[in-house]
Design a protein around this motif. Structure first.
Motif, short mmCIF file in Angstrom:
data_model
loop_
_atom_site.label_atom_id
_atom_site.label_comp_id
_atom_site.label_asym_id
_atom_site.label_seq_id
_atom_site.Cartn_x
_atom_site.Cartn_y
_atom_site.Cartn_z
N LEU A 130 0.97 -1.09 -0.03
CA LEU A 130 0.08 -0.07 0.02
C LEU A 130 0.96 1.05 -0.05
CD1 LEU A 130 -2.68 1.43 0.32
CD2 LEU A 130 -2.54 1.55 2.75
N VAL A 131 0.68 1.96 -0.94
CA VAL A 131 1.52 3.24 -1.00
C VAL A 131 0.93 4.52 -0.46
CG1 VAL A 131 2.62 4.84 -2.58
CG2 VAL A 131 2.71 2.47 -3.28
N ARG A 132 -0.43 4.60 -0.73
CA ARG A 132 -1.11 5.61 -0.14
C ARG A 132 -3.03 5.52 -0.38
NH1 ARG A 132 -2.96 9.88 -3.29
NH2 ARG A 132 -1.53 10.63 -4.93
N ASN A 133 -3.64 6.08 0.06
CA ASN A 133 -5.05 6.06 -0.18
C ASN A 133 -5.15 7.02 -1.38
OD1 ASN A 133 -6.25 4.37 1.79
ND2 ASN A 133 -6.20 6.16 3.42
N LEU A 134 -6.37 7.15 -2.24
CA LEU A 134 -6.58 8.13 -2.93
C LEU A 134 -7.48 9.08 -2.28
CD1 LEU A 134 -7.44 6.25 -6.55
CD2 LEU A 134 -5.08 6.93 -5.61
N THR A 135 -7.37 10.31 -2.86
CA THR A 135 -8.33 11.25 -2.15
C THR A 135 -9.63 11.20 -2.95
OG1 THR A 135 -7.73 12.90 -4.00
CG2 THR A 135 -6.48 13.04 -1.72
N ALA A 136 -10.67 11.94 -2.45
CA ALA A 136 -12.00 11.66 -3.33
C ALA A 136 -11.77 12.42 -4.44
CB ALA A 136 -12.99 12.89 -2.33
N ALA A 137 -11.10 13.45 -4.64
CA ALA A 137 -10.88 14.15 -6.01
C ALA A 137 -10.15 13.05 -6.86
CB ALA A 137 -9.95 15.21 -6.08
N GLU A 138 -9.29 12.25 -6.61
CA GLU A 138 -8.65 11.22 -7.41
C GLU A 138 -9.52 10.17 -7.88
OE1 GLU A 138 -3.85 11.86 -5.64
OE2 GLU A 138 -5.38 10.60 -4.84
N MET A 139 -10.32 9.68 -6.96
CA MET A 139 -11.47 8.76 -7.44
C MET A 139 -12.43 9.43 -8.46
SD MET A 139 -12.17 6.33 -4.29
CE MET A 139 -11.69 7.24 -2.63
N VAL A 140 -12.87 10.57 -7.99
CA VAL A 140 -14.04 11.07 -8.80
C VAL A 140 -13.35 11.35 -10.43
CG1 VAL A 140 -15.25 13.30 -9.41
CG2 VAL A 140 -15.24 12.36 -7.16
N GLU A 141 -12.16 11.89 -10.40
CA GLU A 141 -11.48 12.13 -11.61
C GLU A 141 -11.12 11.07 -12.52
OE1 GLU A 141 -7.88 14.71 -10.95
OE2 GLU A 141 -9.05 15.99 -9.64
N GLN A 142 -11.17 9.86 -11.89
CA GLN A 142 -10.86 8.66 -12.96
C GLN A 142 -12.46 8.63 -13.57
OE1 GLN A 142 -9.85 4.87 -10.82
NE2 GLN A 142 -9.32 6.28 -9.00
N VAL A 143 -13.41 8.86 -13.13
CA VAL A 143 -14.79 8.87 -13.75
C VAL A 143 -14.99 10.01 -14.69
CG1 VAL A 143 -17.27 9.10 -13.38
CG2 VAL A 143 -15.90 7.80 -11.96
N LEU A 144 -14.27 11.16 -14.34
CA LEU A 144 -14.47 12.45 -15.21
C LEU A 144 -13.73 12.18 -16.32
CD1 LEU A 144 -14.43 15.23 -12.66
CD2 LEU A 144 -16.35 14.80 -14.01
N HIS A 145 -12.40 11.60 -16.17
CA HIS A 145 -11.58 11.52 -17.31
C HIS A 145 -12.23 10.54 -18.25
CE1 HIS A 145 -8.14 10.38 -19.63
NE2 HIS A 145 -8.21 9.23 -19.62
N VAL A 146 -12.70 9.40 -17.90
CA VAL A 146 -13.22 8.37 -18.83
C VAL A 146 -14.44 8.93 -19.37
CG1 VAL A 146 -13.86 6.31 -19.33
CG2 VAL A 146 -11.95 6.55 -17.84
#
Ligand code: SAH
Ligand code: SF4
Length: 370
Positions: A130-146
């Motif tokens: 485990l390197v680190r948790n993702l932030t909420a923004a980093e999870m949402v941006e996966q959806v926004l990007h795709v």
């Protein structure tokens, strides 16, 4: 003297938080609605493109906010149309996100952590620390990007993908002008979402916002390896579909396959499910990866049926996706079918999950970003 503050990640704010942030910057309330729509409906990739905002407001946002998208590394398209992106986060860490198109729907499988703290021996992500948790923004941006990429591909733009399905995402569909869409989101990528609880809850709330991405609770599935104490809480907080990675119903087998079982054993897991509010008509999805000679006997199938008795259930049998160095073999297809028959006879809805995107290592349990 000015004090330095770190830039605000707009994509990680809920609608309410966005309003509060704008008020703190002395902005009028109507700006919140406008900005939300640019972020989540019009899919603006940068503040400069938000053309109906005043120049002053755009300048303020430009100075005080972080980029709206991650960097994009490798993009691959599998023969079956499954697409995988390696996304590069602001600190240089990377995660993978996978889009799985189907006739009726398009499912995006997002990651919740860089790596995973749990080391399920059949899972390739489990070989990463485990390197680190993702932030909420980093999870949402996966959806926004795709979503952004798919909507551009629908308009005929090239996506720069490598692989078998042609130059535009989705090949045939995109070239015929038909837009592929994300209809469902599953938190089944890298990481254990319930070990990144707050960011996960926030990200899912942002995805569900009716005036934004508007992905409904029935269209979102959170998969957990079995963090029992968090299960009733997440069902109350979000009410999304829950998938539980079960893989064995004897503690001595599950202790090995899903090591978190040593902390929260099968009895604790079952009790957590019993304590969880389940909306009417909903079922728990039980994920069961079939490993040759390990957990695929017909006795195991009968025990599995007994374990879920009394819980509205949907069984998801997952053919094992091998990866380089993996210590297991997939169960033969005939055994998978016999296993399914035992569950059918016990009256359980049971599907065999079709493996997708294996030629680009995008199938369940094959994700690894370094
Ligand atoms: N950490 C969470 C969510 C991510 S894993 C969890 O474990 O539920 C998503 C699913 O893929 C889990 O059900 C997991 O057990 C399954 N999986 C992992 N490795 C796999 C593999 N090699 N083949 C098939 N499924 C796998
Ligand atoms: Fe982590 Fe889930 Fe993989 Fe287990 S199966 S190592 S919990 S990502």
């Amino acid at each position: 003297m000015t004090t330095e503050t770190s830039p605000v990640r707009l994509t990680g704010l809920t609608r309410e938080e966005l309003d509060l942030q704008l008020a703190a910057w002395g902005q009028k309330p109507f700006r919140g609605k406008q900005l939300w729509s640019w972020l989540h409906v019009k899919l603006a990739t940068e503040v400069a493109g938000m053309t109906d905002l005043s120049k002053e407001f755009r300048e303020l946002l430009g100075q005080r906010t972080a980029p709206l998208r991650p960097g994009v590394g490798r993009h691959q398209v599998a023969r079956d149309g499954t697409e995988k992106w390696l996304l590069v986060l602001a600190d240089g860490e990377t995660v993978e996100t996978v889009f799985i198109p189907d006739e009726e729907r398009g499912t995006l499988c997002i990651s919740s952590q860089v790596g995973c703290a749990l080391s399920c021996p059949f899972c390739r992500t489990g070989t990463m620390p485990l390197v680190r948790n993702l932030t909420a923004a980093e999870m949402v941006e996966q959806v926004l990007h795709v979503r952004t990429v798919l909507s551009r591909a629908g308009q005929g733009e090239e996506t720069g993908a490598e692989g078998g399905a042609g130059k535009t995402a989705g090949g045939g569909k995109a070239s015929s002008g038909e837009e592929k869409r994300i209809t469902n989101v599953v938190l089944m990528g890298m990481g254990e979402p319930l070990y990144n609880y707050e960011a996960t809850v926030k990200a899912v709330r942002i995805l569900m916002d009716r005036n934004g991405l508007a992905i409904g609770t029935r269209k979102i599935t959170l998969s957990t390896s079995g963090v029992a104490p968090r299960i009733p809480q997440v069902m109350r907080d979000l009410g999304v579909n829950l998938a539980v990675s079960l893989h064995a119903v004897r503690d001595e087998v599950r202790d090995v396959l899903v090591p978190i079982n040593r902390k929260f054993n099968l009895a604790a897991l079952r009790q957590a499910i019993m304590d969880s509010p389940l909306k009417s008509g909903r079922r728990i999805t039980w994920e069961y990866v079939l490993l040759d000679g390990i957990n695929d006997s017909l006795e195991a199938a009968a025990e599995l049926a007994a374990f879920v008795r009394g819980i509205p259930s949907k069984m998801n049998l997952i053919p094992f996706n091998p990866w380089e160095g993996s210590p297991y073999l997939p169960s033969p297809r005939e055994q998978v079918v016999r296993f399914q028959e035992v569950l059918h006879h016990a009256g359980l809805v049971t599907v065999i999950r079709e493996s997708r995107g294996a030629d680009i290592s995008a199938a369940c349990g094959q994700l690894k970003s370094f």
